[in-house]
Each structure stands twice: as C-alpha cells, then as structure tokens.
Design a protein around this motif. Sequence first.
Motif, PDB file in Angstrom:
ATOM      1  N   SER A  96       1.119  -1.301   0.012  1.00  0.00           N
ATOM      2  CA  SER A  96      -0.099   0.049  -0.196  1.00  0.00           C
ATOM      3  C   SER A  96       0.936   1.270   0.044  1.00  0.00           C
ATOM      4  O   SER A  96       1.783   1.437   0.864  1.00  0.00           O
ATOM      5  CB  SER A  96      -0.953   0.102   1.172  1.00  0.00           C
ATOM      6  OG  SER A  96      -1.208   1.418   1.478  1.00  0.00           O
ATOM      7  N   PHE A  97       0.792   2.126  -1.027  1.00  0.00           N
ATOM      8  CA  PHE A  97       1.483   3.381  -1.153  1.00  0.00           C
ATOM      9  C   PHE A  97       0.765   4.324  -0.662  1.00  0.00           C
ATOM     10  O   PHE A  97      -0.145   5.368  -1.561  1.00  0.00           O
ATOM     11  CB  PHE A  97       1.791   3.508  -2.472  1.00  0.00           C
ATOM     12  CG  PHE A  97       2.638   2.353  -2.953  1.00  0.00           C
ATOM     13  CD1 PHE A  97       4.009   1.802  -2.464  1.00  0.00           C
ATOM     14  CD2 PHE A  97       2.014   1.830  -4.095  1.00  0.00           C
ATOM     15  CE1 PHE A  97       4.504   0.561  -3.160  1.00  0.00           C
ATOM     16  CE2 PHE A  97       2.540   0.396  -4.570  1.00  0.00           C
ATOM     17  CZ  PHE A  97       3.845  -0.170  -4.089  1.00  0.00           C
ATOM     18  N   GLY A  98       0.540   4.653   0.801  1.00  0.00           N
ATOM     19  CA  GLY A  98      -0.160   5.753   1.283  1.00  0.00           C
ATOM     20  C   GLY A  98      -1.534   5.570   1.263  1.00  0.00           C
ATOM     21  O   GLY A  98      -2.550   6.374   1.486  1.00  0.00           O
ATOM     22  N   ASP A  99      -2.057   4.394   1.032  1.00  0.00           N
ATOM     23  CA  ASP A  99      -3.496   3.978   0.881  1.00  0.00           C
ATOM     24  C   ASP A  99      -4.001   3.355   2.133  1.00  0.00           C
ATOM     25  O   ASP A  99      -4.402   4.106   3.236  1.00  0.00           O
ATOM     26  CB  ASP A  99      -3.776   3.154  -0.319  1.00  0.00           C
ATOM     27  CG  ASP A  99      -5.248   2.880  -0.629  1.00  0.00           C
ATOM     28  OD1 ASP A  99      -6.207   3.885  -0.213  1.00  0.00           O
ATOM     29  OD2 ASP A  99      -5.678   1.775  -1.096  1.00  0.00           O
ATOM     30  N   PHE A 218       4.985  -1.725   8.478  1.00  0.00           N
ATOM     31  CA  PHE A 218       4.281  -0.534   8.925  1.00  0.00           C
ATOM     32  C   PHE A 218       5.155   0.659   8.708  1.00  0.00           C
ATOM     33  O   PHE A 218       5.757   0.882   9.720  1.00  0.00           O
ATOM     34  CB  PHE A 218       3.300  -0.662   9.687  1.00  0.00           C
ATOM     35  CG  PHE A 218       2.591  -1.831  10.105  1.00  0.00           C
ATOM     36  CD1 PHE A 218       1.556  -2.327   8.984  1.00  0.00           C
ATOM     37  CD2 PHE A 218       2.623  -2.588  11.270  1.00  0.00           C
ATOM     38  CE1 PHE A 218       0.861  -3.335   9.134  1.00  0.00           C
ATOM     39  CE2 PHE A 218       1.889  -3.861  11.186  1.00  0.00           C
ATOM     40  CZ  PHE A 218       1.068  -4.150  10.349  1.00  0.00           C
ATOM     41  N   MET A 219       5.358   1.153   7.582  1.00  0.00           N
ATOM     42  CA  MET A 219       6.122   2.515   7.448  1.00  0.00           C
ATOM     43  C   MET A 219       5.245   3.502   7.835  1.00  0.00           C
ATOM     44  O   MET A 219       4.520   4.123   7.032  1.00  0.00           O
ATOM     45  CB  MET A 219       6.450   2.694   5.816  1.00  0.00           C
ATOM     46  CG  MET A 219       7.397   1.324   5.469  1.00  0.00           C
ATOM     47  SD  MET A 219       8.189   1.757   3.711  1.00  0.00           S
ATOM     48  CE  MET A 219       8.443   0.063   3.254  1.00  0.00           C
ATOM     49  N   GLN A 220       5.609   4.064   9.064  1.00  0.00           N
ATOM     50  CA  GLN A 220       4.812   5.168   9.498  1.00  0.00           C
ATOM     51  C   GLN A 220       5.833   6.466  10.249  1.00  0.00           C
ATOM     52  O   GLN A 220       5.073   7.434  10.261  1.00  0.00           O
ATOM     53  CB  GLN A 220       3.925   4.612  10.760  1.00  0.00           C
ATOM     54  CG  GLN A 220       4.610   4.316  11.835  1.00  0.00           C
ATOM     55  CD  GLN A 220       3.608   3.586  12.954  1.00  0.00           C
ATOM     56  OE1 GLN A 220       3.418   2.496  12.950  1.00  0.00           O
ATOM     57  NE2 GLN A 220       3.159   4.487  13.852  1.00  0.00           N
ATOM     58  N   LYS A 238       1.685  10.079   4.800  1.00  0.00           N
ATOM     59  CA  LYS A 238       0.916   9.004   4.052  1.00  0.00           C
ATOM     60  C   LYS A 238       1.512   7.439   4.526  1.00  0.00           C
ATOM     61  O   LYS A 238       2.618   7.252   3.674  1.00  0.00           O
ATOM     62  CB  LYS A 238       0.724   9.014   2.537  1.00  0.00           C
ATOM     63  CG  LYS A 238      -0.008  10.396   2.288  1.00  0.00           C
ATOM     64  CD  LYS A 238      -0.176  10.352   0.607  1.00  0.00           C
ATOM     65  CE  LYS A 238      -1.279  11.470   0.448  1.00  0.00           C
ATOM     66  NZ  LYS A 238      -1.513  11.641  -1.118  1.00  0.00           N
ATOM     67  N   PRO A 239       1.227   7.152   5.599  1.00  0.00           N
ATOM     68  CA  PRO A 239       2.082   5.631   6.057  1.00  0.00           C
ATOM     69  C   PRO A 239       1.631   4.436   4.814  1.00  0.00           C
ATOM     70  O   PRO A 239       0.714   4.723   4.253  1.00  0.00           O
ATOM     71  CB  PRO A 239       1.275   5.345   7.532  1.00  0.00           C
ATOM     72  CG  PRO A 239       0.703   6.858   7.855  1.00  0.00           C
ATOM     73  CD  PRO A 239       0.434   7.636   6.628  1.00  0.00           C
TER      74      PRO A 239
END
Length: 955
Positions: A96-99, A218-220, A238-239
């Motif tokens: 997920s790219f910022g979704d 989880f890239m946050q 946008k994580p």
Amino acid sequence: MTGNEIRETFLSYFERNGHTRVPSSPLLPANDPTLLFTNAGMNQFKDVFLGLEKREYLRACSSQKCVRAGGKHNDLDEVGKTARHQTFFEMLGNFSFGDYFKREAIQYAWDFLTGRSDEGKLGLDPERLWFTVFGGDDEVPADEEAAALWIEIGARPERVLRFGRKDNFWQMAETGPCGPNSEINYYLGEHPEDPDFNRADLVNGPGDTTMEIWNLVFMQYNRVEVEPGKYKLEPLPKPSVDTGMGLERTTAILQGKFSTYDTDLIQPMIGFTAGLAGRNYEPKTQEGFAMRVVADHARATALLIADGILPGNEGRNYVLRKIMRRAIYQGRHTLGFQDSFFHKVTNFVVDQMHEPYPELETQRNFIEKMVKLEEERFGNTLTVGLKKLEELIQRVDLSEVGERPVANRWALPSAKDVARLNDTYGLPIDLAYAVLTTEKVEIMFEVVIGGNRNLDKTRVENLTEDEFRQLIGEAVKELQQSFEIKTRQSDKSDPTHVALSRRTDTKTAFKGYEATRVDEAKILALINEGNEVQSLGEGDEGEVVLDQTPFYAESGGQVGDVGRLVSRTHGSERVTQSNPPATTDGTDFIASVVDAYSPTQGLIVHKVKVEKGSLKVGDIVSAEVDLEKRDATRRNHTATHLMHAALREVLGTHVKQGGSVVAPNYLRFDFSHYQPLTTSEIEEIENLVNYHILRNEPVETNEMAVEEAMRSGAMALFGEKYGEKVRVLSIKGAEDIFSKELCGGTHVRATGDIGLFKITSDESIASGVRRIRAITGVDAFERFRETEAIVDKVASGLRTSRADLSVQVERLQEELKKARREVDDLRMKIATGAASSSKNGDESRDVAGVRVVAREASGLDAAGMRQLSDTLLARIKSGVVVLGRTGDGKASLIVRTSPDISKRVPAGQVIKELAPIVGGRGGGKSDMAEGGGNQPDKLAEALEASYKIVERLLG
C-alpha cells in the motif's frame, strides 16, 4: 495445493481486493548500486516508498524472484544444511502506497491465511499461528495498535507476542522511512493442541518447528538526523505497507512438509539430480546434502542467467560463479559425476519453471551454453588451484636442508593463503586439507589475545578436518568482508536533491524531444557545494534546476547534453517572466552547461560554470543545447538500436544488452555472448546495419503503458527502471519491424541521418560478456579516410598496387619468420659451439663426483635456453645444468638434473636457493625448475653459487 496454485491464489486474492498485479522485476536490481541481487518484493517499489516516484496505482501485489547470496542478506553457506534456506526463492507480497494501513493489512493477512480454501484462501488453523509486534524502546513506542488489531480480528491475546528492534522494527537506512513490523509465525509440529510443544518461547527461539511465514512492515515514520549521531522520528503524512511471504515456506505448510526441499517447487530438481547420479535421495546423508545444493543452485543459476547476470570475477557475477562452482563441486566430489552434468539440471529447471517465468524458455539455449562453459572452466580452474597449493607447499622452512636457511625469505603458507585459493580458484577445503596433511605442512593463522592479533602456527595433520574447515572458513569470511562492490554511487542519496524532488515547485518539464532550445526557462533552484543558494556568481561552478529544459539528462547509457544558459536584457533590467526579453543583443550572463543528469524522477539538474555575470533564482533564461554534439549523439543512439537488432539476428536471440555508452564521438555496447566475433560475423553485422541506414526508414516513437509495450514485443533493458508510461522506438525492416525497444533517449528522424556505421573493436570484458565499440556519421567517414591513407602509404612503401598489397605483406611475413628462425639457429650454434670448444668440449666442473655446468646464455630466449639445457644435459649424460640470461631488467634461470641424481639434487630445491640471489623466486619439479628476479647484475653470483648449492645437497 501445488506451489504454482498457491502463487496464483495469493495474487488473485489481492486482485479481488483492489490490488494491481505487478510482474516480478528482474534479479538484476534496477539502478540500485546498494544491491547485488533483487532480494525482496519491495525492491522495485523502493523509490515509491521514498517519495521519489509515483505509480498509477496505490495498491499492488506481486510474486518476486529473489536471490540472497551476498552482501547483508547471504544464505549461501546455509543452503542444503537447514530445512528452509535457499539462494533463490519467491516472495509473495502486497503493498500500500499511502492508501490502507495497519487495520486493512492485518485484516487481509488474517483473512487470507485462515479463510476457507474453497473461497480462494489457505484455510490454516489459527491455533498454529503466532503473531509478533514491536515491544518499544527508548526511541520508538510499542506498537500496541497492531497488537490490539490482531486480538480484535480473532487472535487469542496470549498468541500475540512482543519483541524488540532486532525482530520487529524495519528501516531502510539510518535515515528515511521506517516503522514497526508484525511477523506471522506457524507451528509445524504434530501437537498443536499441546502447550508444551506449541509454545511462545519457540517463536524467534530455538529449533525450527515454529517458523516465520509472513512479515507485515508498517512504514509510519521518517527518521531524520537532527545533528551528527542524533535522530528523531517524524510521522509520515501517508503511511505505507510492505509485506513479504515466502512461497516455498507457505507451500511446505500446505503440503505438510517440514522442509521446503520436500515441496513440489524443489523436490523435482532433487529427484532429477538423483536420477542423473544413479542414486536414491536420502536426506540425512552427505549425498542428500549435495543433491539439495545442486537443486537449489540450479534454480538460482538458471534464473540469474536468464535475467542477464553471467558468471565472472567481480560483484554479482562473481557471486553467481561461486554458486555454480559450489554445485559443480558437490556433483563431482560427492555424487561422483565424471562428465558435465550441471547444464542438464538447469535445463530441467527451465522445464519446471518456464510457465511462471517465460524468460527461462526464451533463454534456454543460452543458459545451457553458459553453464557448460563454466563447468569446463571450473575443471581448468581446479587444476590451477591445485598448482597454486603446490606452490604454497614449496614455501616451507628449508633451514634443515643445509647451511643456508631461507625461512626468513619465504613465509609459511597462511590460513588466508588457503582461503584465497578457495575463494578465488574454487579449491575445495577438504581437498586442501588432504594435500596439506599428506605433505605434513605447517600453516600460519591469526589468534586474538587480549584484543591484539597474534600469529601462531601448527601442522595441518594436528587438526581435524572440521577444525581446519573452521579455520579456513573464518579466513574466507574475513576476505569477503573486505570485498566491496565498486560502482558509481548515485547522487540519489544527496539530501538536497531528495528535498528538491519532494517539492511540487521544482519539477522539470523535458522539451528536448521537440527542440534543442527553450527561450522561456525559469530558474527554480541553484545548488553550490551541495547546498541550495539564491545566486551563482561569475566563475562559480554549481547546479541549476529549470522549470523546462531541452537538455537530455544522462540516462539509459546516453550521456547528458552540453550547451549553455544565456540571459538577455534590455536596458539595465534583468529578464523575468513579468519583464520578457527585448530584441537586443546584449547578454547579462552566460553559463556553460557541462552535463545534465536526473538524480531523482522528475528532477533534471544542469551542471554549470558561470562564464559571465550571475544567475539568480527566478531568472528567465534561454537554454541552448550544443546542436552538433546532440546530432552526433542521436546518430550513435539510433545506431545502437540497429546494432542490437543485428547482433540478435546474426548471433542469436540469447544476445542481451548488458550496458552501453552513447556519446557524441562513439558508442559502446556490452552484450551477452560466449565467444569472440569472427571477421565474417562483424562484416555481416556491419552490412545489416548499413543496409537499414541506406533504406532511410523512419524512426517512430510512441508513448504507451509499460505493460502494453511489453505485450507489443518491445525489448526492455535488464537493470533499467521504467515508469508507468514509456517511449517505444520502432524501426521497420523490409517486411517486418527490425528493431523495437523501450527507450527514452534522443534519436534521428530517419535511419539515413546516421550516414555510416563502422565497428572499431570487439573484446571480452567478462565471462560470457562481449563489448563492441563503433562509430557513425562523420567519425566513421574520417575512419574510412584514415584507413585509405594508411593503405596508400603502405602500398607506396612496398612499391605495389592496392590489389597486390595483402600478397606482398604475407610474403614479407614469411621472409621475416624465416630470418628469425635462422637467427635463433645461429644463436644456438654459437651457444653450443662455445660449450663444445671449452676444455675439449667439456665445460663442466666435478662437484663431489657429479658434473655441473653453470653458464650464462643471454643471447637466447626462454625457449632457446630450455633447448640449450637439453643439449648440455645430453652432452654430460649425468649431472646438473644451470643456465641464466638477462633481459628487460630481469634475470632468468633454469636448472636441469639427470634422472640418476634428481632425488639427491632436486632441481626445484636448487632454483629455490638460486632465485633469491637475483631478487626473485622459483619452483619446479625434481628434474627441471625455473625462476628469476629483478636483479640481473647478480646473475654471475647466482651461477657461481650453484656449485656450492649442489655440493651441499650432495654432502
């Protein structure tokens, strides 16, 4: 379910949930010098996660080919030993790219794993699953959100575990996107209901009955350096989500296998290898281990070669060579193969895996040829490795041999020496152990005492084979740790460039396809010594970012354009958008553009030197490309495409581009091929390219989606990164399309604009990789004119016609060869004649009853000296002959001994003591040895010393 069905089930599930299915990227990483091989599903999306690239979709899923056999992630040494390590594996992933973020990612994972199999899910027992989350530390709080979501979705609280940064926190580098991750583990044992077996301490713990199968990242956060050595975490606006699930491990679970080698993804290769060897597969035997190595390495080899990576001596090519040779050695040494076999196994891999990876079938013949070649080379290399080991053995302490100790001159072989033979020549450690034990050799090694490194030594025979293997293994690791991949580092990591690329007001529109001059270009940013500045003054060198530019940025092998930026003024006012230039000839500033490149997507940087005046942010400039150099570059670039097509037509479809340089004055093209081009092949390629130049075919360019371009038959360059929209360059032939490739470079309008094409060189740059250099247009014509002048000059000098020139040259070559033979014969007669005229034909001395001849023979070459030594030894019948010569600042020596005394006076022993006198070394057998050094003035002393050495050896 079969492994292929599991792959399709995963991709179909996520497609149903709004994800775009993205094909696997090649194993050759695209524009990423930090990676040897593609090793994770997120590699092809790295720039998307970094905010440097945008895709047309926000959700994606893929099954990615991966190899972990070098660098930070290296499973090579564990392959075959454990139940689940492979060099090649497939990673299933959803992104997920910022979704969506944690809730949806955890929901998808739980649903796919535990949902009913008849609904396109896996149907796993939740009581066999364990879930880990980040437990927090001083810098990052615990991920209680993920823990709560697992429990909310259906996991029992006691099955959600917390671990530290090592297991449950992910970051790409010291700075940049990062975040906690949640791993899903599966209990493989026979007692899922028994808490004494299916228990928490086995997660990330001892044994392998509980294994990780899926990792959700989880890239946050964005980790930024606030001052040297100090960092802080900032929330990402946008994580994103990056997940990876091993196909082989998941297949093992669903097929009820403890080892991934027993699944239908790998077991057929093991069975095929067993059949070739005429053996049964017994997992716990040494033969079983060898079969697993061969099967795994065959998968990696076939897929790496299919993706354009060939065995060689540097970087990823060297790692592939090690993979192949490890398999070949196991096949020969353990399974007893006498002839080439590995190409048969890789061919079977193609049979098994060509459906999900059709490139294997396309490259089947090339894979087979490259594997055969490498197998032959390994046989030769093994011979060289044993010879090198023999040379090491000769470097022993000779102090007990006689009065002249040489221990100070020649060190004992060290563990690093043997490790280097293993690492460079593929010499097996067990073979080295057997030889060194038999020869009773001492070996040096390092020990660490009190933090200090000290040298110690021991006889190899005093070590067990396991102890020797551990000693050499540690030395090999030390060698590999010092090994660095030398490659040009991308400016992508430059923080100023990254910052500019993330701004919405610094995007550059490229106008260079339509024009070579743009009159209304606005300066958006200026950079000097890595920092943004507001102006550049006269004499300054820096970088300029424009809102639009005709300058092509270096990419795809084509060099960046050069030219100039010019500001025009009227009166005393600087030109701006609100104050357009008047029609005057006055110039306020001139800046030479020496290069243009694109460090990140959408950002074009012009390297400049200010020749006059100054530049300021906001100025409007005229950007002018050097038209003559652009035209020359265009000719070479289109010619490169024609040559690539011609190479594939003449040599075969295995030809793949491995890299190129397209400059104004030449083109260079690296391609996969296993032997030098013949003269007739070069002529055929040149004829084919020039034929299409003379046809003056239009060069058509169309923009389309990358998937559509690939379906249309366009070729893509391995290792090159493409956006969602690509330019496809097509050149028609007489009946069909002759060349069709993805290319963003600049090209001529029609092939006739190229003028002329000429290949200037063909050379090997690595195993299976050739390099062609060629020229076009004016440069090719100049080459033709120079060649004509040379031919005329030579013909005139030989007083012959052009038509008879080759006949005359051949006649002169034969005459020269004949004259050289006569000179060599004369020198030999003089040398032997001098010997026969000395003391009634005998110039030997009697040394303890043995005749010894020691004399200089500087008029002879190496072959002549060997021939003279044969003559003199035959003349004295029994004894020792020592000859020496000088030339090119060096001294050369040869020692010959007759069979009856070679055991008492070994020639190899004599040369070892003589060669140091002339400042060098030597070696050989008992009846003949050679050596030399860089002190020719000591030759006479060495020859005289030979009598004493012989006397001591006899006495």
